[in-house]
Design an enzyme around this catalytic site. Structure first.
Site, short mmCIF file in Angstrom:
data_model
loop_
_atom_site.label_atom_id
_atom_site.label_comp_id
_atom_site.label_asym_id
_atom_site.label_seq_id
_atom_site.Cartn_x
_atom_site.Cartn_y
_atom_site.Cartn_z
N LYS A 188 1.01 -1.17 -0.05
CA LYS A 188 0.17 0.06 -0.14
C LYS A 188 0.58 1.46 -0.05
O LYS A 188 2.01 1.12 -0.28
CB LYS A 188 -1.05 -0.12 1.09
CG LYS A 188 -1.89 -1.17 1.41
CD LYS A 188 -2.63 -1.16 0.18
CE LYS A 188 -4.00 -2.17 0.21
NZ LYS A 188 -3.61 -3.72 0.22
C1 LIG Z 1 -9.66 -2.91 -1.28
C2 LIG Z 1 -9.12 -3.82 0.08
N1 LIG Z 1 -9.73 -3.79 1.06
C3 LIG Z 1 -9.25 -4.41 2.19
C4 LIG Z 1 -7.81 -4.96 2.45
C5 LIG Z 1 -7.63 -5.66 3.59
O1 LIG Z 1 -6.55 -4.90 4.16
P1 LIG Z 1 -5.48 -5.77 4.89
O2 LIG Z 1 -4.71 -6.76 4.09
O3 LIG Z 1 -4.53 -4.91 5.69
O4 LIG Z 1 -6.22 -6.46 5.95
C6 LIG Z 1 -7.33 -4.76 1.26
C7 LIG Z 1 -5.81 -5.25 1.19
O5 LIG Z 1 -5.21 -6.15 0.85
C8 LIG Z 1 -7.64 -4.19 -0.02
O6 LIG Z 1 -6.78 -3.95 -1.03
#
Ligand SMILES: Cc1ncc(COP(=O)(O)O)c(C=O)c1O
Length: 392
Positions: A188
């Site tokens: 990210k």
């Molecule tokens: C669009 C989206 N929503 C939610 C998430 C979930 O984030 P995390 O991986 O930090 O739990 C991600 C990350 O991969 C994402 O790209």
């Protein structure tokens, strides 16, 4: 970094990031300490948010927001089918049901029309629509004002999945939404390894999410429910804490907040470099159109989380797997974001086969190619040259 294999995304960790983590390791608190609040304040300042609540993943951020909106069995939340699993999974984690919305086939974004169509499906069910979770896919920005115009009259709250959009002006201010949720996973905009942040305008919602991220535990004597347990006369008992609703351990440790603070100070620089690389791709890819072209941009504002191309694989006489394997053999990583959620076996078992042609059309053609701040200009040339060879 070795210029060998180019992944589709990668973190940028510099010496000051390492020093910040080392200093946090030598400090008094490894988990919740002073850096949590400092990280939250810096995050709120950077995004224009009133309140920021740090937690240990983007998934936890979305789950906290869903819980704070009281999603529960009998409620429905609209989720665009073109997103990562977590956007829908957090709705199920509350016991509420997901109603998948279609997306614009060119951008992959939830649109006012596809939101309206999803609401009509809820109207024909026994569920009541409580929330919708627009996703700023790839870093594009949804038309939140238009979505809110449709959601507001139904008293449906918007929760932005802004995991791809950190760094876009005012994303986080949550002007049209109850909350915006971010991830600080390594690919990210900035990273804390694993981590997430929810921003909101509501002090009440922020306070509740802070409680929910730590077991539902309350140490504020002003709101103790059981006064007999909590007080000796007029004085609160110093050991006492209280739990009035179910909570989780979603805390982000001080060590990772130290990394987050160091990373946040570079957000502008990282964002600018991503923008430059994307502009370079745009120029170099132009001759490959229409067989290969960048995904249309929903808006001028963009977080440049992913650089996604649409490829007409049948026109090239190639499958996507062959195309990806050929790129991999040329030392270039690629990925598909995402397999539409309504096609996942779990959701098909639960909700049956749903026709969402916009999501299917976007999915059939999409491919994410490398984009991260430490890429060099000639890396972009290398990727586009490999794509040109494949385009014949
Ligand atoms: C669009 C989206 N929503 C939610 C998430 C979930 O984030 P995390 O991986 O930090 O739990 C991600 C990350 O991969 C994402 O790209």
């Amino acid at each position: 970094m070795s210029r060998g294999f180019l992944p589709y995304g990668r973190q940028t960790i510099e010496d000051d990031d390492v020093a910040a983590v080392a200093a946090a390791l030598r400090a008094d608190f490894l988990t919740t300490g002073p850096l949590v609040e400092r990280f939250e304040q810096a995050f709120a300042e950077r995004t224009g948010a009133k309140h920021a609540v740090a937690c240990n993943s983007g998934t936890a951020a979305l789950h906290l927001a869903a819980l704070a909106l009281d999603l529960k069995p009998g409620a429905a939340a609209v989720v665009p089918a073109m997103t990562f699993l977590a956007t829908a999974n957090v709705v199920r984690m509350t016991g509420a049901e997901v109603v998948f919305a279609d997306v614009d086939p060119a951008t992959g974004l939830l649109s006012p029309e596809t939101l309206e169509a999803a609401f009509s499906r809820i109207d024909n069910s026994r569920l009541s629509a409580r929330a919708a979770l627009p996703v700023h896919l790839n870093g594009q920005v949804c038309d939140l004002a238009a979505l809110a115009e449709i959601a507001d009259p139904r008293s449906v709250q918007l929760v932005e999945d802004a995991c791809h959009a950190l760094g876009v002006n005012k994303i986080g201010a949550a002007r049209y939404s109850a909350a915006a949720c971010f991830s600080t996973h390594p690919v990210k905009a900035v990273t804390t390894g694993e981590g997430g942040v929810v921003t909101t305008r509501s002090a009440e919602m922020a306070e509740r999410m802070r409680r929910l991220r730590s077991h539902g535990m309350n140490r504020d004597s002003n709101s103790f429910v059981d006064r007999a347990e909590g007080f000796e006369g007029k004085n609160p008992n110093p050991w006492y804490y209280e739990m009035t609703e179910m909570g989780w351990n979603y805390r982000l440790p001080d060590i990772l907040c130290a990394l987050g603070l160091a990373q946040l100070s570079k957000l502008e620089r990282f964002h600018e470099r991503r923008r430059e690389l994307a502009a370079r791709y745009d120029n170099l890819l132009a001759p490959l159109s229409p067989v290969i072209h960048p995904v249309s941009r929903g808006n001028v504002e963009h977080g440049w989380h992913l650089y996604v191309i649409h490829v007409d694989f049948p026109a090239l006489g190639m499958t996507r797997a062959d195309f990806m394997n050929a790129l991999r053999d040329a030392g270039i990583g690629s990925q598909v974001h995402y397999v539409p959620l309504h096609r996942q076996p779990y959701y098909r078992d639960r909700y049956g086969d749903i026709a969402l042609p916009g999501a299917d059309a976007y999915y059939e053609r999409c491919l994410s190619i490398p984009l991260f701040p430490t890429m060099r200009d000639d890396d972009v040339e290398r990727v586009t040259a490999a794509l040109a060879r494949l385009a014949g």
